[in-house]
Design a protein around this motif. Structure first.
Motif, short mmCIF file in Angstrom:
data_model
loop_
_atom_site.label_atom_id
_atom_site.label_comp_id
_atom_site.label_asym_id
_atom_site.label_seq_id
_atom_site.Cartn_x
_atom_site.Cartn_y
_atom_site.Cartn_z
N ARG A 23 0.18 11.32 -7.49
CA ARG A 23 1.32 10.71 -6.81
C ARG A 23 0.97 9.32 -6.29
O ARG A 23 1.73 8.36 -6.47
CB ARG A 23 1.76 11.61 -5.64
CG ARG A 23 2.95 11.04 -4.90
CD ARG A 23 3.47 11.99 -3.84
NE ARG A 23 4.66 11.44 -3.19
CZ ARG A 23 5.36 12.06 -2.25
NH1 ARG A 23 5.01 13.28 -1.87
NH2 ARG A 23 6.41 11.49 -1.71
N HIS A 26 0.78 6.87 -9.25
CA HIS A 26 2.08 6.52 -9.84
C HIS A 26 2.88 5.65 -8.87
O HIS A 26 3.55 4.69 -9.27
CB HIS A 26 2.83 7.80 -10.20
CG HIS A 26 4.05 7.58 -11.04
ND1 HIS A 26 4.12 6.60 -12.02
CD2 HIS A 26 5.27 8.20 -11.07
CE1 HIS A 26 5.32 6.64 -12.60
NE2 HIS A 26 6.03 7.59 -12.03
N ASN A 27 2.79 5.94 -7.58
CA ASN A 27 3.44 5.11 -6.58
C ASN A 27 3.01 3.65 -6.68
O ASN A 27 3.80 2.74 -6.45
CB ASN A 27 3.10 5.58 -5.15
CG ASN A 27 3.96 6.71 -4.65
OD1 ASN A 27 3.47 7.61 -3.99
ND2 ASN A 27 5.25 6.67 -4.94
N MET A 28 1.74 3.45 -6.99
CA MET A 28 1.21 2.10 -7.00
C MET A 28 1.17 1.50 -8.41
O MET A 28 0.68 0.40 -8.61
CB MET A 28 -0.20 2.09 -6.37
CG MET A 28 -0.20 2.47 -4.89
SD MET A 28 0.68 1.23 -3.86
CE MET A 28 1.64 2.30 -2.78
N ILE A 137 -14.50 2.09 2.09
CA ILE A 137 -13.28 1.94 2.88
C ILE A 137 -13.68 2.04 4.35
O ILE A 137 -14.28 3.03 4.75
CB ILE A 137 -12.25 3.04 2.52
CG1 ILE A 137 -11.88 2.94 1.03
CG2 ILE A 137 -11.02 2.94 3.41
CD1 ILE A 137 -10.98 4.06 0.53
N LEU A 146 -12.64 10.47 4.42
CA LEU A 146 -11.23 10.39 4.04
C LEU A 146 -10.88 11.51 3.09
O LEU A 146 -11.69 11.91 2.26
CB LEU A 146 -10.98 9.09 3.29
CG LEU A 146 -10.89 7.80 4.09
CD1 LEU A 146 -10.92 6.61 3.14
CD2 LEU A 146 -9.60 7.79 4.89
N ASN A 147 -9.66 11.99 3.18
CA ASN A 147 -9.12 12.85 2.13
C ASN A 147 -9.17 12.09 0.80
O ASN A 147 -8.97 10.88 0.76
CB ASN A 147 -7.69 13.25 2.49
CG ASN A 147 -6.96 13.88 1.32
OD1 ASN A 147 -6.17 13.23 0.65
ND2 ASN A 147 -7.25 15.14 1.07
N ALA A 150 -6.11 10.22 -0.06
CA ALA A 150 -5.94 9.10 0.86
C ALA A 150 -6.83 7.93 0.45
O ALA A 150 -6.43 6.77 0.51
CB ALA A 150 -6.25 9.55 2.29
N GLN A 153 -5.32 6.40 -2.47
CA GLN A 153 -4.13 5.68 -2.02
C GLN A 153 -4.49 4.28 -1.51
O GLN A 153 -3.84 3.29 -1.85
CB GLN A 153 -3.42 6.47 -0.91
CG GLN A 153 -2.19 5.80 -0.35
CD GLN A 153 -1.08 5.77 -1.38
OE1 GLN A 153 -0.55 6.79 -1.78
NE2 GLN A 153 -0.71 4.58 -1.85
N VAL A 154 -5.53 4.20 -0.70
CA VAL A 154 -5.92 2.90 -0.14
C VAL A 154 -6.34 1.94 -1.25
O VAL A 154 -5.88 0.79 -1.30
CB VAL A 154 -7.04 3.07 0.90
CG1 VAL A 154 -7.66 1.72 1.25
CG2 VAL A 154 -6.51 3.74 2.17
N TYR A 157 -3.41 1.00 -3.47
CA TYR A 157 -2.57 0.02 -2.74
C TYR A 157 -3.17 -1.38 -2.84
O TYR A 157 -2.46 -2.36 -3.11
CB TYR A 157 -2.43 0.48 -1.29
CG TYR A 157 -2.03 -0.61 -0.32
CD1 TYR A 157 -0.72 -1.08 -0.27
CD2 TYR A 157 -2.96 -1.14 0.57
CE1 TYR A 157 -0.36 -2.08 0.63
CE2 TYR A 157 -2.61 -2.13 1.47
CZ TYR A 157 -1.31 -2.61 1.49
OH TYR A 157 -0.96 -3.59 2.36
N GLU A 158 -4.49 -1.47 -2.68
CA GLU A 158 -5.13 -2.79 -2.80
C GLU A 158 -4.99 -3.33 -4.23
O GLU A 158 -4.83 -4.52 -4.44
CB GLU A 158 -6.60 -2.73 -2.38
CG GLU A 158 -6.81 -2.65 -0.86
CD GLU A 158 -6.58 -4.00 -0.15
OE1 GLU A 158 -6.17 -4.98 -0.80
OE2 GLU A 158 -6.80 -4.05 1.08
N ARG A 160 -2.49 -2.75 -6.22
CA ARG A 160 -1.11 -3.23 -6.38
C ARG A 160 -0.91 -4.56 -5.65
O ARG A 160 -0.25 -5.47 -6.16
CB ARG A 160 -0.12 -2.20 -5.85
CG ARG A 160 1.32 -2.59 -6.15
CD ARG A 160 2.34 -1.49 -5.92
NE ARG A 160 3.62 -1.92 -6.49
CZ ARG A 160 3.94 -1.76 -7.77
NH1 ARG A 160 3.12 -1.17 -8.60
NH2 ARG A 160 5.10 -2.21 -8.21
#
Lengths: 262, 262
Positions: A23, A26-28, A137, A146-147, A150, A153-154, A157-158, A160
Protein backbone atom coordinates in the motif's frame (compact mmCIF):
# COMPACT_ATOMS: atom_id res chain seq x y z
CA UNK A 1 12.51 7.60 -12.12
CA UNK A 2 10.12 5.84 -9.75
CA UNK A 3 9.92 2.79 -12.05
CA UNK A 4 13.66 2.28 -11.52
CA UNK A 5 13.33 1.92 -7.75
CA UNK A 6 12.86 -1.54 -6.26
CA UNK A 7 11.81 -2.27 -2.70
CA UNK A 8 13.49 -5.45 -1.41
CA UNK A 9 12.14 -7.08 1.77
CA UNK A 10 14.28 -9.77 3.35
CA UNK A 11 12.89 -12.51 5.59
CA UNK A 12 9.62 -10.78 6.37
CA UNK A 13 7.54 -12.63 8.99
CA UNK A 14 4.13 -10.94 8.88
CA UNK A 15 1.79 -10.93 5.87
CA UNK A 16 0.19 -7.74 7.22
CA UNK A 17 3.50 -5.95 6.90
CA UNK A 18 3.93 -7.06 3.30
CA UNK A 19 0.43 -5.75 2.59
CA UNK A 20 1.24 -2.47 4.35
CA UNK A 21 4.41 -2.16 2.27
CA UNK A 22 2.46 -2.73 -0.95
CA UNK A 23 0.00 0.00 0.00
CA UNK A 24 2.78 2.45 0.95
CA UNK A 25 4.57 1.74 -2.34
CA UNK A 26 1.50 2.15 -4.53
CA UNK A 27 0.54 5.34 -2.68
CA UNK A 28 3.90 6.81 -3.56
CA UNK A 29 4.01 5.46 -7.13
CA UNK A 30 6.49 2.60 -6.65
CA UNK A 31 5.66 -0.79 -8.18
CA UNK A 32 8.74 -3.03 -8.11
CA UNK A 33 8.62 -5.29 -5.04
CA UNK A 34 11.02 -8.18 -4.40
CA UNK A 35 10.63 -10.57 -1.47
CA UNK A 36 13.70 -12.50 -0.40
CA UNK A 37 13.03 -15.69 1.51
CA UNK A 38 9.82 -14.50 3.17
CA UNK A 39 9.09 -16.34 6.42
CA UNK A 40 5.34 -16.21 5.86
CA UNK A 41 2.72 -16.60 3.16
CA UNK A 42 2.62 -13.56 0.89
CA UNK A 43 -0.98 -13.69 -0.31
CA UNK A 44 -3.22 -13.96 2.73
CA UNK A 45 -6.42 -12.36 3.89
CA UNK A 46 -4.37 -10.06 6.12
CA UNK A 47 -1.85 -8.99 3.49
CA UNK A 48 -4.66 -8.27 1.02
CA UNK A 49 -6.62 -6.37 3.63
CA UNK A 50 -3.62 -4.22 4.63
CA UNK A 51 -2.74 -3.63 0.96
CA UNK A 52 -6.17 -2.02 0.76
CA UNK A 53 -6.41 -2.03 -3.03
CA UNK A 54 -2.71 -2.38 -3.84
CA UNK A 55 -2.78 -6.17 -3.82
CA UNK A 56 -1.67 -6.31 -7.47
CA UNK A 57 1.79 -5.51 -6.07
CA UNK A 58 1.59 -8.65 -3.93
CA UNK A 59 0.74 -10.72 -6.99
CA UNK A 60 3.45 -9.20 -9.17
CA UNK A 61 6.13 -9.33 -6.45
CA UNK A 62 9.16 -11.45 -7.26
CA UNK A 63 9.92 -14.07 -4.60
CA UNK A 64 13.64 -14.88 -4.54
CA UNK A 65 16.03 -16.96 -2.51
CA UNK A 66 18.85 -14.52 -1.75
CA UNK A 67 19.65 -10.83 -1.62
CA UNK A 68 22.00 -11.47 -4.55
CA UNK A 69 19.10 -12.51 -6.74
CA UNK A 70 17.19 -9.41 -5.77
CA UNK A 71 19.90 -6.84 -6.46
CA UNK A 72 21.91 -8.50 -9.25
CA UNK A 73 20.83 -5.98 -11.90
CA UNK A 74 20.97 -2.96 -9.58
CA UNK A 75 23.44 -0.12 -10.02
CA UNK A 76 22.86 1.12 -6.47
CA UNK A 77 21.79 -0.90 -3.44
CA UNK A 78 20.99 0.91 -0.19
CA UNK A 79 20.29 -1.02 3.00
CA UNK A 80 18.05 0.31 5.75
CA UNK A 81 19.99 0.10 8.98
CA UNK A 82 18.90 0.98 12.49
CA UNK A 83 22.28 0.97 14.10
CA UNK A 84 25.89 1.68 13.38
CA UNK A 85 27.97 -1.42 12.84
CA UNK A 86 31.44 -2.46 13.86
CA UNK A 87 32.68 -1.56 10.40
CA UNK A 88 31.20 1.82 9.51
CA UNK A 89 29.75 2.08 6.02
CA UNK A 90 28.78 5.14 3.96
CA UNK A 91 25.62 6.34 5.70
CA UNK A 92 22.88 8.49 4.20
CA UNK A 93 19.88 10.14 5.76
CA UNK A 94 16.61 9.58 3.88
CA UNK A 95 16.86 13.16 2.60
CA UNK A 96 20.41 12.68 1.35
CA UNK A 97 19.29 9.51 -0.39
CA UNK A 98 16.43 11.44 -2.00
CA UNK A 99 18.82 14.12 -3.20
CA UNK A 100 20.87 11.50 -5.00
CA UNK A 101 18.02 9.56 -6.60
CA UNK A 102 17.37 11.67 -9.70
CA UNK A 103 21.01 11.40 -10.74
CA UNK A 104 21.21 7.73 -9.82
CA UNK A 105 18.13 6.90 -11.89
CA UNK A 106 19.16 8.78 -15.01
CA UNK A 107 20.85 6.07 -17.07
CA UNK A 108 18.69 3.65 -19.02
CA UNK A 109 20.31 0.74 -17.19
CA UNK A 110 19.99 2.33 -13.74
CA UNK A 111 18.17 0.36 -11.08
CA UNK A 112 18.10 1.28 -7.39
CA UNK A 113 17.31 -1.23 -4.65
CA UNK A 114 16.15 -0.13 -1.19
CA UNK A 115 16.69 -3.14 1.03
CA UNK A 116 14.79 -3.75 4.29
CA UNK A 117 15.51 -6.48 6.82
CA UNK A 118 13.55 -8.70 9.17
CA UNK A 119 11.01 -7.25 11.60
CA UNK A 120 12.90 -8.64 14.59
CA UNK A 121 16.55 -8.40 13.59
CA UNK A 122 16.94 -6.21 10.50
CA UNK A 123 19.65 -6.98 7.98
CA UNK A 124 22.64 -9.18 8.77
CA UNK A 125 26.14 -7.78 8.47
CA UNK A 126 26.67 -9.92 5.35
CA UNK A 127 23.54 -8.41 3.79
CA UNK A 128 24.53 -4.87 4.75
CA UNK A 129 27.93 -5.46 3.17
CA UNK A 130 26.21 -6.20 -0.15
CA UNK A 131 25.02 -2.60 -0.17
CA UNK A 132 26.81 0.48 -1.48
CA UNK A 133 25.47 2.59 1.33
CA UNK A 134 23.16 2.43 4.31
CA UNK A 135 20.24 4.67 5.08
CA UNK A 136 19.18 5.43 8.63
CA UNK A 137 15.77 6.90 9.35
CA UNK A 138 16.26 9.22 12.31
CA UNK A 139 14.28 7.97 15.30
CA UNK A 140 13.83 8.43 19.00
CA UNK A 141 16.92 6.85 20.57
CA UNK A 142 14.75 5.17 23.20
CA UNK A 143 12.36 3.62 20.69
CA UNK A 144 14.09 3.23 17.41
CA UNK A 145 12.47 0.21 15.81
CA UNK A 146 10.10 1.35 13.09
CA UNK A 147 7.36 -0.86 11.77
CA UNK A 148 8.49 -2.30 8.43
CA UNK A 149 5.67 -0.70 6.42
CA UNK A 150 6.31 2.61 8.20
CA UNK A 151 9.99 2.51 7.26
CA UNK A 152 9.11 1.77 3.63
CA UNK A 153 6.52 4.57 3.80
CA UNK A 154 9.13 7.13 4.87
CA UNK A 155 11.63 6.18 2.17
CA UNK A 156 8.95 5.83 -0.51
CA UNK A 157 7.70 9.29 0.45
CA UNK A 158 11.22 10.67 0.06
CA UNK A 159 11.45 8.96 -3.34
CA UNK A 160 8.24 10.63 -4.44
CA UNK A 161 9.36 14.03 -3.11
CA UNK A 162 12.61 13.66 -5.06
CA UNK A 163 10.67 12.74 -8.18
CA UNK A 164 8.32 15.70 -7.77
CA UNK A 165 11.26 18.01 -7.10
CA UNK A 166 12.90 16.78 -10.27
CA UNK A 167 9.76 17.43 -12.28
CA UNK A 168 9.71 20.96 -10.82
CA UNK A 169 13.28 21.78 -11.76
CA UNK A 170 13.33 20.10 -15.15
CA UNK A 171 13.98 22.67 -17.87
CA UNK A 172 10.82 23.01 -19.95
CA UNK A 173 12.51 21.67 -23.07
CA UNK A 174 15.92 20.76 -24.37
CA UNK A 175 18.59 18.54 -22.89
CA UNK A 176 18.49 17.99 -19.12
CA UNK A 177 21.03 20.02 -17.17
CA UNK A 178 23.59 17.90 -15.36
CA UNK A 179 23.53 20.37 -12.50
CA UNK A 180 23.31 18.05 -9.55
CA UNK A 181 25.48 15.17 -10.69
CA UNK A 182 25.44 12.96 -7.64
CA UNK A 183 28.63 12.04 -5.90
CA UNK A 184 30.55 9.86 -6.06
CA UNK A 185 29.50 8.94 -9.55
CA UNK A 186 32.38 9.67 -11.88
CA UNK A 187 31.84 11.86 -14.88
CA UNK A 188 30.52 8.67 -16.23
CA UNK A 189 31.72 8.21 -19.74
CA UNK A 190 30.63 4.64 -19.24
CA UNK A 191 27.82 2.72 -17.58
CA UNK A 192 28.11 1.75 -13.93
CA UNK A 193 28.92 -1.86 -13.18
CA UNK A 194 25.95 -3.92 -12.06
CA UNK A 195 25.76 -5.48 -8.64
CA UNK A 196 26.33 -8.93 -10.21
CA UNK A 197 29.53 -7.64 -11.87
CA UNK A 198 30.74 -6.40 -8.51
CA UNK A 199 29.97 -9.69 -6.80
CA UNK A 200 31.89 -11.58 -9.50
CA UNK A 201 34.76 -9.19 -8.92
CA UNK A 202 34.75 -9.77 -5.16
CA UNK A 203 34.79 -13.54 -5.69
CA UNK A 204 37.67 -13.26 -8.12
CA UNK A 205 39.50 -10.86 -5.79
CA UNK A 206 39.16 -13.24 -2.83
CA UNK A 207 40.44 -16.21 -4.87
CA UNK A 208 43.41 -14.16 -6.02
CA UNK A 209 44.24 -12.90 -2.52
CA UNK A 210 44.26 -16.50 -1.32
CA UNK A 211 46.49 -17.49 -4.25
CA UNK A 212 49.07 -14.81 -3.39
CA UNK A 213 48.97 -15.79 0.30
CA UNK A 214 47.56 -12.44 1.38
CA UNK A 215 44.24 -13.73 2.64
CA UNK A 216 43.38 -16.67 4.84
CA UNK A 217 39.61 -17.27 4.82
CA UNK A 218 40.00 -18.95 8.20
CA UNK A 219 41.38 -15.72 9.64
CA UNK A 220 39.41 -13.16 7.66
CA UNK A 221 40.17 -10.10 9.86
CA UNK A 222 37.37 -8.21 8.07
CA UNK A 223 39.59 -8.04 5.02
CA UNK A 224 36.90 -8.73 2.43
CA UNK A 225 34.45 -6.47 4.25
CA UNK A 226 36.94 -3.61 4.13
CA UNK A 227 37.67 -4.17 0.45
CA UNK A 228 33.94 -4.37 -0.32
CA UNK A 229 33.38 -1.10 1.43
CA UNK A 230 36.18 0.57 -0.53
CA UNK A 231 35.11 -0.63 -3.97
CA UNK A 232 31.38 -0.22 -3.41
CA UNK A 233 32.09 3.35 -2.34
CA UNK A 234 33.96 4.01 -5.59
CA UNK A 235 30.96 2.87 -7.70
CA UNK A 236 33.09 1.32 -10.46
CA UNK A 237 32.06 1.70 -14.08
CA UNK A 238 31.94 -1.31 -16.38
CA UNK A 239 35.21 -0.26 -18.03
CA UNK A 240 36.92 0.05 -14.64
CA UNK A 241 35.53 -3.31 -13.58
CA UNK A 242 37.09 -4.82 -16.71
CA UNK A 243 40.46 -3.31 -15.79
CA UNK A 244 40.26 -4.58 -12.22
CA UNK A 245 39.25 -8.07 -13.40
CA UNK A 246 42.11 -7.96 -15.94
CA UNK A 247 44.59 -7.17 -13.17
CA UNK A 248 43.38 -10.18 -11.19
CA UNK A 249 43.68 -12.49 -14.20
CA UNK A 250 47.18 -11.20 -14.91
CA UNK A 251 48.11 -11.74 -11.26
CA UNK A 252 46.83 -15.31 -11.33
CA UNK A 253 48.72 -16.01 -14.54
CA UNK A 254 51.94 -14.48 -13.20
CA UNK A 255 51.81 -16.51 -10.00
CA UNK A 256 51.07 -19.80 -11.71
CA UNK A 257 53.98 -22.27 -11.29
CA UNK A 258 56.06 -22.42 -14.42
CA UNK A 259 55.01 -19.01 -15.65
CA UNK A 260 58.30 -17.24 -15.19
CA UNK A 261 59.63 -15.18 -17.95
CA UNK A 262 61.33 -17.00 -20.66
CA UNK B 1 9.96 21.60 19.87
CA UNK B 2 8.55 18.08 19.51
CA UNK B 3 6.76 18.30 22.87
CA UNK B 4 4.70 21.19 21.46
CA UNK B 5 3.27 19.12 18.61
CA UNK B 6 -0.03 17.28 19.11
CA UNK B 7 -1.46 14.60 16.87
CA UNK B 8 -5.26 14.79 16.71
CA UNK B 9 -7.21 11.83 15.29
CA UNK B 10 -10.87 12.38 14.51
CA UNK B 11 -13.45 9.60 14.38
CA UNK B 12 -10.96 6.76 14.00
CA UNK B 13 -12.60 3.35 13.35
CA UNK B 14 -9.79 0.81 13.80
CA UNK B 15 -7.90 0.19 17.05
CA UNK B 16 -4.97 -1.14 14.98
CA UNK B 17 -4.59 2.25 13.35
CA UNK B 18 -4.55 4.03 16.70
CA UNK B 19 -1.83 1.62 17.83
CA UNK B 20 0.11 2.22 14.62
CA UNK B 21 -0.16 5.97 15.14
CA UNK B 22 1.16 5.63 18.70
CA UNK B 23 4.16 3.66 17.45
CA UNK B 24 4.89 6.14 14.66
CA UNK B 25 4.66 9.05 17.10
CA UNK B 26 6.91 7.51 19.72
CA UNK B 27 9.43 6.50 17.03
CA UNK B 28 9.71 10.13 15.98
CA UNK B 29 9.69 11.56 19.50
CA UNK B 30 6.10 12.86 19.64
CA UNK B 31 4.00 12.12 22.73
CA UNK B 32 0.85 14.25 22.69
CA UNK B 33 -2.08 12.28 21.24
CA UNK B 34 -5.69 13.45 21.26
CA UNK B 35 -8.58 11.28 20.07
CA UNK B 36 -11.77 13.04 19.06
CA UNK B 37 -14.91 10.89 19.16
CA UNK B 38 -13.20 7.61 18.28
CA UNK B 39 -15.56 5.10 16.69
CA UNK B 40 -13.83 2.15 18.33
CA UNK B 41 -12.29 1.05 21.60
CA UNK B 42 -8.87 2.65 22.11
CA UNK B 43 -7.20 0.07 24.33
CA UNK B 44 -7.56 -3.32 22.67
CA UNK B 45 -5.34 -6.27 22.01
CA UNK B 46 -4.87 -5.04 18.45
CA UNK B 47 -4.04 -1.44 19.31
CA UNK B 48 -1.54 -2.58 21.94
CA UNK B 49 -0.01 -5.07 19.54
CA UNK B 50 0.37 -2.49 16.76
CA UNK B 51 1.75 0.07 19.24
CA UNK B 52 4.54 -2.44 19.79
CA UNK B 53 5.84 -0.92 23.01
CA UNK B 54 4.38 2.57 22.61
CA UNK B 55 1.13 1.73 24.36
CA UNK B 56 1.78 4.30 27.08
CA UNK B 57 0.69 6.83 24.43
CA UNK B 58 -2.64 5.01 24.18
CA UNK B 59 -3.09 5.24 27.94
CA UNK B 60 -2.10 8.87 28.15
CA UNK B 61 -4.15 9.95 25.11
CA UNK B 62 -6.88 12.46 25.75
CA UNK B 63 -10.29 11.38 24.50
CA UNK B 64 -12.44 14.38 23.62
CA UNK B 65 -15.82 15.09 22.09
CA UNK B 66 -15.04 17.67 19.42
CA UNK B 67 -12.21 19.07 17.37
CA UNK B 68 -12.71 22.32 19.27
CA UNK B 69 -11.75 20.61 22.51
CA UNK B 70 -8.67 19.11 20.92
CA UNK B 71 -7.25 22.28 19.43
CA UNK B 72 -8.47 24.90 21.90
CA UNK B 73 -5.01 25.65 23.28
CA UNK B 74 -3.23 25.41 19.93
CA UNK B 75 -1.53 28.32 18.24
CA UNK B 76 -1.51 26.52 14.90
CA UNK B 77 -3.82 23.77 13.64
CA UNK B 78 -3.06 22.04 10.37
CA UNK B 79 -5.50 19.58 8.85
CA UNK B 80 -4.39 16.66 6.70
CA UNK B 81 -6.34 16.76 3.47
CA UNK B 82 -6.28 14.37 0.57
CA UNK B 83 -8.05 16.57 -1.90
CA UNK B 84 -8.52 20.17 -2.76
CA UNK B 85 -11.80 21.53 -1.55
CA UNK B 86 -14.38 23.76 -3.10
CA UNK B 87 -13.11 26.60 -0.96
CA UNK B 88 -9.33 26.81 -1.41
CA UNK B 89 -7.42 27.03 1.84
CA UNK B 90 -3.78 27.78 2.55
CA UNK B 91 -2.12 24.55 1.50
CA UNK B 92 1.28 23.31 2.64
CA UNK B 93 3.35 20.39 1.53
CA UNK B 94 4.75 18.30 4.41
CA UNK B 95 8.15 19.88 3.74
CA UNK B 96 6.76 23.41 3.85
CA UNK B 97 5.03 22.55 7.11
CA UNK B 98 8.33 21.24 8.47
CA UNK B 99 10.08 24.46 7.48
CA UNK B 100 7.58 26.46 9.50
CA UNK B 101 7.58 24.31 12.62
CA UNK B 102 10.69 25.64 14.40
CA UNK B 103 9.35 29.18 14.20
CA UNK B 104 5.83 28.13 15.12
CA UNK B 105 7.03 26.23 18.17
CA UNK B 106 9.29 28.93 19.57
CA UNK B 107 7.03 30.69 22.03
CA UNK B 108 6.50 29.13 25.45
CA UNK B 109 2.78 29.02 24.80
CA UNK B 110 3.08 27.62 21.30
CA UNK B 111 1.19 24.43 20.53
CA UNK B 112 0.75 22.92 17.08
CA UNK B 113 -2.01 20.44 16.21
CA UNK B 114 -1.77 18.13 13.23
CA UNK B 115 -5.31 16.92 12.60
CA UNK B 116 -6.17 13.66 10.81
CA UNK B 117 -9.63 12.54 9.72
CA UNK B 118 -11.57 9.31 9.43
CA UNK B 119 -10.14 6.30 7.58
CA UNK B 120 -13.05 6.30 5.14
CA UNK B 121 -13.93 9.95 4.66
CA UNK B 122 -11.17 12.16 6.08
CA UNK B 123 -12.04 15.49 7.65
CA UNK B 124 -15.34 17.24 7.01
CA UNK B 125 -15.35 20.69 5.47
CA UNK B 126 -16.37 22.09 8.85
CA UNK B 127 -13.38 20.44 10.49
CA UNK B 128 -10.97 21.56 7.78
CA UNK B 129 -12.23 25.08 8.21
CA UNK B 130 -11.20 24.94 11.88
CA UNK B 131 -7.61 24.67 10.69
CA UNK B 132 -5.20 27.47 9.86
CA UNK B 133 -3.84 25.55 6.92
CA UNK B 134 -4.08 22.19 5.24
CA UNK B 135 -1.28 19.81 4.52
CA UNK B 136 -1.37 17.45 1.57
CA UNK B 137 0.95 14.46 1.40
CA UNK B 138 1.77 13.98 -2.27
CA UNK B 139 0.48 10.63 -3.51
CA UNK B 140 -0.17 8.64 -6.63
CA UNK B 141 -3.23 10.26 -8.21
CA UNK B 142 -4.72 6.82 -8.88
CA UNK B 143 -4.29 5.58 -5.33
CA UNK B 144 -4.24 8.51 -3.00
CA UNK B 145 -5.67 7.21 0.24
CA UNK B 146 -2.88 6.67 2.74
CA UNK B 147 -3.29 4.44 5.73
CA UNK B 148 -3.88 6.63 8.79
CA UNK B 149 -0.76 5.47 10.62
CA UNK B 150 1.27 5.91 7.43
CA UNK B 151 0.07 9.50 7.04
CA UNK B 152 0.96 10.24 10.68
CA UNK B 153 4.33 8.52 10.08
CA UNK B 154 5.18 10.83 7.19
CA UNK B 155 4.27 14.04 9.03
CA UNK B 156 5.89 12.88 12.29
CA UNK B 157 9.03 12.11 10.30
CA UNK B 158 8.99 15.61 8.83
CA UNK B 159 8.56 17.01 12.36
CA UNK B 160 11.61 15.09 13.52
CA UNK B 161 13.66 16.17 10.50
CA UNK B 162 12.74 19.80 11.23
CA UNK B 163 13.73 19.36 14.85
CA UNK B 164 17.05 17.76 13.91
CA UNK B 165 17.70 20.49 11.33
CA UNK B 166 17.08 23.09 13.99
CA UNK B 167 19.58 21.41 16.31
CA UNK B 168 22.06 21.44 13.41
CA UNK B 169 21.79 25.16 12.81
CA UNK B 170 22.02 26.09 16.48
CA UNK B 171 25.20 28.14 17.08
CA UNK B 172 27.99 25.70 17.81
CA UNK B 173 29.01 25.34 21.41
CA UNK B 174 32.43 23.95 20.63
CA UNK B 175 34.68 24.07 17.61
CA UNK B 176 32.87 24.80 14.35
CA UNK B 177 31.39 21.85 12.53
CA UNK B 178 32.98 20.67 9.33
CA UNK B 179 30.93 22.94 7.13
CA UNK B 180 32.03 21.64 3.78
CA UNK B 181 32.52 18.00 4.66
CA UNK B 182 33.62 16.59 1.35
CA UNK B 183 31.70 13.69 -0.08
CA UNK B 184 32.12 10.77 -0.53
CA UNK B 185 33.90 10.45 2.76
CA UNK B 186 32.80 7.30 4.51
CA UNK B 187 31.86 7.54 8.13
CA UNK B 188 35.55 7.32 8.57
CA UNK B 189 36.59 5.29 11.55
CA UNK B 190 40.07 6.08 10.37
CA UNK B 191 41.94 9.05 8.93
CA UNK B 192 41.91 9.58 5.20
CA UNK B 193 45.08 8.69 3.36
CA UNK B 194 47.24 11.68 2.52
CA UNK B 195 47.88 12.70 -1.02
CA UNK B 196 51.48 11.53 -0.64
CA UNK B 197 50.25 8.09 0.49
CA UNK B 198 48.14 7.90 -2.62
CA UNK B 199 51.01 8.87 -4.88
CA UNK B 200 53.21 6.18 -3.30
CA UNK B 201 50.39 3.73 -3.88
CA UNK B 202 50.07 4.65 -7.55
CA UNK B 203 53.84 4.22 -8.06
CA UNK B 204 53.73 0.84 -6.37
CA UNK B 205 50.64 -0.15 -8.36
CA UNK B 206 52.28 0.74 -11.66
CA UNK B 207 55.45 -1.24 -10.82
CA UNK B 208 53.33 -4.26 -9.90
CA UNK B 209 51.20 -4.05 -13.04
CA UNK B 210 54.39 -4.05 -15.10
CA UNK B 211 55.70 -7.04 -13.14
CA UNK B 212 52.59 -9.10 -13.85
CA UNK B 213 52.68 -8.12 -17.53
CA UNK B 214 49.41 -6.23 -17.36
CA UNK B 215 50.82 -2.80 -18.10
CA UNK B 216 53.26 -1.63 -20.73
CA UNK B 217 54.38 1.94 -20.00
CA UNK B 218 55.15 2.32 -23.69
CA UNK B 219 51.53 1.62 -24.54
CA UNK B 220 49.79 3.15 -21.54
CA UNK B 221 46.24 3.22 -22.98
CA UNK B 222 45.23 5.62 -20.16
CA UNK B 223 45.41 2.69 -17.76
CA UNK B 224 47.01 4.56 -14.86
CA UNK B 225 44.75 7.56 -15.42
CA UNK B 226 41.68 5.37 -15.16
CA UNK B 227 42.96 3.67 -12.00
CA UNK B 228 43.82 7.03 -10.45
CA UNK B 229 40.33 8.31 -11.12
CA UNK B 230 38.80 5.22 -9.53
CA UNK B 231 40.89 5.25 -6.35
CA UNK B 232 40.84 9.00 -5.88
CA UNK B 233 37.08 8.89 -6.14
CA UNK B 234 36.94 6.34 -3.34
CA UNK B 235 38.93 8.60 -0.96
CA UNK B 236 40.79 5.72 0.71
CA UNK B 237 41.47 5.78 4.41
CA UNK B 238 44.94 5.06 5.77
CA UNK B 239 43.89 1.58 6.84
CA UNK B 240 42.54 0.83 3.37
CA UNK B 241 45.72 2.19 1.80
CA UNK B 242 47.71 -0.24 3.98
CA UNK B 243 45.60 -3.15 2.75
CA UNK B 244 46.01 -2.12 -0.89
CA UNK B 245 49.78 -1.70 -0.45
CA UNK B 246 49.88 -5.10 1.29
CA UNK B 247 48.13 -6.73 -1.67
CA UNK B 248 50.73 -5.26 -4.04
CA UNK B 249 53.61 -6.52 -1.89
CA UNK B 250 52.07 -9.99 -1.69
CA UNK B 251 51.60 -9.97 -5.47
CA UNK B 252 55.25 -9.03 -6.03
CA UNK B 253 56.41 -11.72 -3.66
CA UNK B 254 54.18 -14.38 -5.26
CA UNK B 255 55.43 -13.56 -8.77
CA UNK B 256 59.13 -13.50 -7.87
CA UNK B 257 61.04 -16.32 -9.59
CA UNK B 258 61.69 -19.17 -7.21
CA UNK B 259 58.80 -18.27 -4.96
CA UNK B 260 56.56 -21.14 -5.79
CA UNK B 261 55.13 -23.08 -2.99
CA UNK B 262 57.41 -25.62 -1.56
Amino acid sequence: MLERIRIVLIGTSHPGNIGGVARAMHNMGLADLALVAPRCEVITQESISRASGADHLLHSAQVLATIEDAVADCTLAVGASARSRTLPWPMLSPRELADRLPGECQAATARVALVFGREDSGLTNAELQRCHAHVHIPTNADFSSLNLAAAVQVLAYECRMAWLGQADTQPPAGPPADAAQPVPVADADDELASHADLERYFEHLERTLVAIDFHDPDKPRQLMARLRRLYLRARPEQMEMNILRGILSATEKATRPGHHRE
